[in-house]
Design a protein around this motif. Structure first.
Motif, short mmCIF file in Angstrom:
data_model
loop_
_atom_site.label_atom_id
_atom_site.label_comp_id
_atom_site.label_asym_id
_atom_site.label_seq_id
_atom_site.Cartn_x
_atom_site.Cartn_y
_atom_site.Cartn_z
N MET A 57 0.71 -1.30 0.00
CA MET A 57 0.08 0.03 -0.15
C MET A 57 0.82 1.21 -0.08
O MET A 57 0.39 2.26 -0.38
N ARG A 58 2.08 1.21 0.46
CA ARG A 58 2.92 2.36 0.71
C ARG A 58 3.25 3.01 -0.92
O ARG A 58 3.52 4.22 -0.84
N HIS A 59 2.95 2.29 -1.85
CA HIS A 59 3.44 2.70 -3.09
C HIS A 59 1.98 3.14 -4.00
O HIS A 59 2.23 3.38 -5.10
N LEU A 60 0.94 3.13 -3.41
CA LEU A 60 -0.33 3.25 -3.92
C LEU A 60 -0.90 4.70 -3.74
O LEU A 60 -0.68 5.18 -2.67
N GLU A 61 -1.70 5.31 -4.61
CA GLU A 61 -2.37 6.25 -4.44
C GLU A 61 -3.87 6.23 -3.55
O GLU A 61 -4.28 5.10 -3.63
N GLN A 62 -4.48 7.02 -3.05
CA GLN A 62 -5.59 7.15 -2.33
C GLN A 62 -5.44 5.92 -1.18
O GLN A 62 -6.52 5.30 -1.39
N LYS A 63 -4.38 5.98 -0.57
CA LYS A 63 -4.52 4.89 0.27
C LYS A 63 -5.48 4.88 1.46
O LYS A 63 -5.77 3.89 2.00
N SER A 64 -6.30 5.88 1.73
CA SER A 64 -7.23 6.10 3.04
C SER A 64 -8.42 5.33 2.31
O SER A 64 -9.09 4.66 2.99
N LEU A 65 -8.51 5.57 1.20
CA LEU A 65 -9.78 4.92 0.35
C LEU A 65 -9.56 3.33 0.41
O LEU A 65 -10.53 2.69 0.68
N TRP A 67 -7.45 1.67 2.49
CA TRP A 67 -7.59 1.37 3.81
C TRP A 67 -9.10 0.95 4.35
O TRP A 67 -9.10 -0.03 4.78
N ASP A 68 -9.79 1.89 3.85
CA ASP A 68 -11.21 1.75 4.40
C ASP A 68 -11.70 0.40 3.84
O ASP A 68 -12.46 -0.52 4.48
N VAL A 69 -11.50 -0.09 2.53
CA VAL A 69 -12.04 -1.17 1.97
C VAL A 69 -11.45 -2.54 2.67
O VAL A 69 -12.10 -3.45 3.20
N CYS A 70 -9.97 -2.64 2.79
CA CYS A 70 -9.26 -3.47 3.57
C CYS A 70 -9.86 -3.66 5.01
O CYS A 70 -9.92 -4.75 5.44
N GLU A 71 -10.04 -2.45 5.80
CA GLU A 71 -10.58 -2.59 6.92
C GLU A 71 -11.93 -3.65 7.30
O GLU A 71 -12.26 -4.24 8.12
N LYS A 72 -12.68 -3.16 6.13
CA LYS A 72 -14.20 -3.66 6.33
C LYS A 72 -14.13 -5.04 5.82
O LYS A 72 -14.52 -6.14 6.46
#
Length: 81
Positions: A57-65, A67-72
């Motif tokens: 994920m460090r190398h991706l854009e829109q990490k916060s979006l 992350w929300d999907v990953c968390e769910k």
């Protein structure tokens, strides 16, 4: 022992989803082999997977979006309220 990630049958999904299912099956095979052999503590394996995901994920854009999907997904798969 069941699969770690459950996807719908291969005839009901797109070729892109079929590729993702194949990758998931390969990852599951590695995880299940080590869990079955008992050569790694499941908590250590979870930590390793979290570390790898963070590195990707460090190398991706829109990490916060993402992350929300990953968390769910993580909460659903782990049956966490």
């Amino acid at each position: 022992m069941g699969k770690v990630i459950q996807f719908p049958g291969p005839n009901s999904v797109s070729p892109d989803m079929q590729r993702l299912m194949h990758i998931a099956d390969e990852i599951d095979a590695i995880i299940l082999r080590h869990l079955t052999e008992g050569d790694i503590d499941p908590r250590d394996l979870a930590g390793l997977l979290a570390h790898r995901l963070g590195s990707f994920m460090r190398h991706l854009e829109q990490k916060s979006l993402l992350w929300d999907v990953c968390e769910k997904v993580l909460k659903t798969q782990a049956a966490i309220d």
